[in-house]
Design a protein around this motif. Sequence first.
Motif, PDB file in Angstrom:
ATOM      1  N   VAL A  16       0.859  -1.186   0.000  1.00 45.46           N
ATOM      2  CA  VAL A  16       0.000   0.000   0.000  1.00 45.46           C
ATOM      3  C   VAL A  16       0.892   1.230   0.000  1.00 45.46           C
ATOM      4  N   ALA A  17       0.674   2.128  -0.952  1.00 42.53           N
ATOM      5  CA  ALA A  17       1.502   3.328  -1.095  1.00 42.53           C
ATOM      6  C   ALA A  17       0.637   4.582  -1.043  1.00 42.53           C
ATOM      7  N   LEU A  18       1.060   5.536  -0.249  1.00 44.01           N
ATOM      8  CA  LEU A  18       0.399   6.839  -0.183  1.00 44.01           C
ATOM      9  C   LEU A  18       1.292   7.873  -0.852  1.00 44.01           C
ATOM     10  N   VAL A  19       0.751   8.572  -1.838  1.00 45.94           N
ATOM     11  CA  VAL A  19       1.481   9.630  -2.536  1.00 45.94           C
ATOM     12  C   VAL A  19       0.748  10.937  -2.306  1.00 45.94           C
ATOM     13  N   THR A  20       1.403  11.907  -1.685  1.00 42.65           N
ATOM     14  CA  THR A  20       0.776  13.209  -1.477  1.00 42.65           C
ATOM     15  C   THR A  20       1.033  14.103  -2.692  1.00 42.65           C
ATOM     16  N   GLY A  21       0.174  15.099  -2.868  1.00 41.37           N
ATOM     17  CA  GLY A  21       0.300  15.956  -4.043  1.00 41.37           C
ATOM     18  C   GLY A  21       0.225  15.150  -5.324  1.00 41.37           C
ATOM     19  N   ALA A  80      -7.803  12.231   9.437  1.00 44.36           N
ATOM     20  CA  ALA A  80      -8.756  11.445   8.658  1.00 44.36           C
ATOM     21  C   ALA A  80      -8.027  10.461   7.748  1.00 44.36           C
ATOM     22  N   ALA A  81      -6.886  10.883   7.207  1.00 41.96           N
ATOM     23  CA  ALA A  81      -6.097  10.000   6.348  1.00 41.96           C
ATOM     24  C   ALA A  81      -5.616   8.783   7.126  1.00 41.96           C
ATOM     25  N   TYR A  82      -5.144   9.012   8.337  1.00 44.31           N
ATOM     26  CA  TYR A  82      -4.691   7.895   9.167  1.00 44.31           C
ATOM     27  C   TYR A  82      -5.813   6.878   9.358  1.00 44.31           C
ATOM     28  N   HIS A  83      -6.973   7.358   9.772  1.00 43.49           N
ATOM     29  CA  HIS A  83      -8.088   6.456  10.063  1.00 43.49           C
ATOM     30  C   HIS A  83      -8.584   5.749   8.802  1.00 43.49           C
ATOM     31  N   SER A  84      -8.566   6.462   7.672  1.00 44.25           N
ATOM     32  CA  SER A  84      -9.000   5.867   6.413  1.00 44.25           C
ATOM     33  C   SER A  84      -8.065   4.737   5.993  1.00 44.25           C
ATOM     34  N   ILE A  85      -6.761   4.973   6.079  1.00 43.78           N
ATOM     35  CA  ILE A  85      -5.790   3.952   5.680  1.00 43.78           C
ATOM     36  C   ILE A  85      -5.855   2.757   6.629  1.00 43.78           C
ATOM     37  N   GLY A  90      -5.041  -1.413   7.112  1.00 47.64           N
ATOM     38  CA  GLY A  90      -4.403  -1.862   8.339  1.00 47.64           C
ATOM     39  C   GLY A  90      -2.918  -1.608   8.426  1.00 47.64           C
ATOM     40  N   LYS A  91      -2.340  -1.062   7.361  1.00 45.29           N
ATOM     41  CA  LYS A  91      -0.893  -0.805   7.330  1.00 45.29           C
ATOM     42  C   LYS A  91      -0.596   0.167   6.205  1.00 45.29           C
ATOM     43  N   PRO A 144       2.971   4.566  13.007  1.00 41.93           N
ATOM     44  CA  PRO A 144       2.412   3.298  13.501  1.00 41.93           C
ATOM     45  C   PRO A 144       1.925   2.375  12.382  1.00 41.93           C
ATOM     46  N   LEU A 145       1.400   2.957  11.300  1.00 40.42           N
ATOM     47  CA  LEU A 145       0.969   2.143  10.166  1.00 40.42           C
ATOM     48  C   LEU A 145       2.169   1.621   9.377  1.00 40.42           C
ATOM     49  N   LEU A 146       3.206   2.423   9.271  1.00 42.38           N
ATOM     50  CA  LEU A 146       4.415   1.993   8.575  1.00 42.38           C
ATOM     51  C   LEU A 146       5.109   0.856   9.313  1.00 42.38           C
ATOM     52  N   THR A 147       5.080   0.892  10.639  1.00 44.23           N
ATOM     53  CA  THR A 147       5.743  -0.168  11.403  1.00 44.23           C
ATOM     54  C   THR A 147       5.039  -1.514  11.253  1.00 44.23           C
ATOM     55  N   ARG A 148       3.821  -1.514  10.724  1.00 47.30           N
ATOM     56  CA  ARG A 148       3.113  -2.780  10.482  1.00 47.30           C
ATOM     57  C   ARG A 148       3.519  -3.419   9.153  1.00 47.30           C
TER      58      ARG A 148
END
Length: 259
Positions: A16-21, A80-85, A90-91, A144-148
């Motif tokens: 799972v990858a998050l890209v901002t902008g 909101a981004a944290y909770h959505s991801i 889950g990670k 915390p999500l990255l550490t998973r």
Amino acid sequence: MVDHPETSSTSLSDKVALVTGAARGIGVEISRELAKLGAHVIVAARDLVKAEQVVSDLRDRGGLASALKLDVTNEADRNAAYHSIEAAHGKLDILINNAGILLDSPDGGTPAPRQPSVALPEVLRDTFEVNFFAPIFLTQLLLPLLTRSDAPRVVNVSSIRGSLAHLSDPTSPVYPVRALGYDTSKAALNAFTILIAEELRGTPIKINAIHPGWVRTEMGGEDAPVGLEEGARTAVKYATLGEDGPTGSFFFLDERLPW
């Protein structure tokens, strides 16, 4: 100095990858390349409609993607981004802190009309909010999500104009620009990269800063020599590092840049 860091030879399937902008410029191309490798790409942007258009394109190309409204300077959006991801995946395996602004001049090819001694306070503050504070706060929040993840990667999209060695070298092409807001915000982002990478050294997390090149975008300007595909290459390279890859460094492709 040229390095040849190890890159992952496997696909990004199940990553799972998050890209901002990610709704314009190299953010779009980074998203395309990561999706092409099999990652589920979260296309994050202030404008949700534009993010959804990018997602539609990625899906038409056979990729996995979802859109996320994220103004990186907005605390509520970050939370909101944290909770959505977390709810959806889950990670988080890859974070590309790509969102950035240039307010000192019309584009990257134009020297700043105001020298550092008369730079406007609002330009400095607004630039630092996006280019420096936002990636710090977002990275802290998402750790915390990255550490998973079994192989978490963070890429901070910086610039050669954040290199103090280049800013102080009269022979460097960036020397005459003197864009106080942009240049110092990227130098500060580089410092953050060093400090957090050293804190996390010895863990699976690898964090590097990269220079994408002078890319032909709205920010870079029409005279920039680098196209979008090439401009995305360095970010994707360090987002897909293998286990033996570097952390806490500054790169353009295989070249290790001076801080």
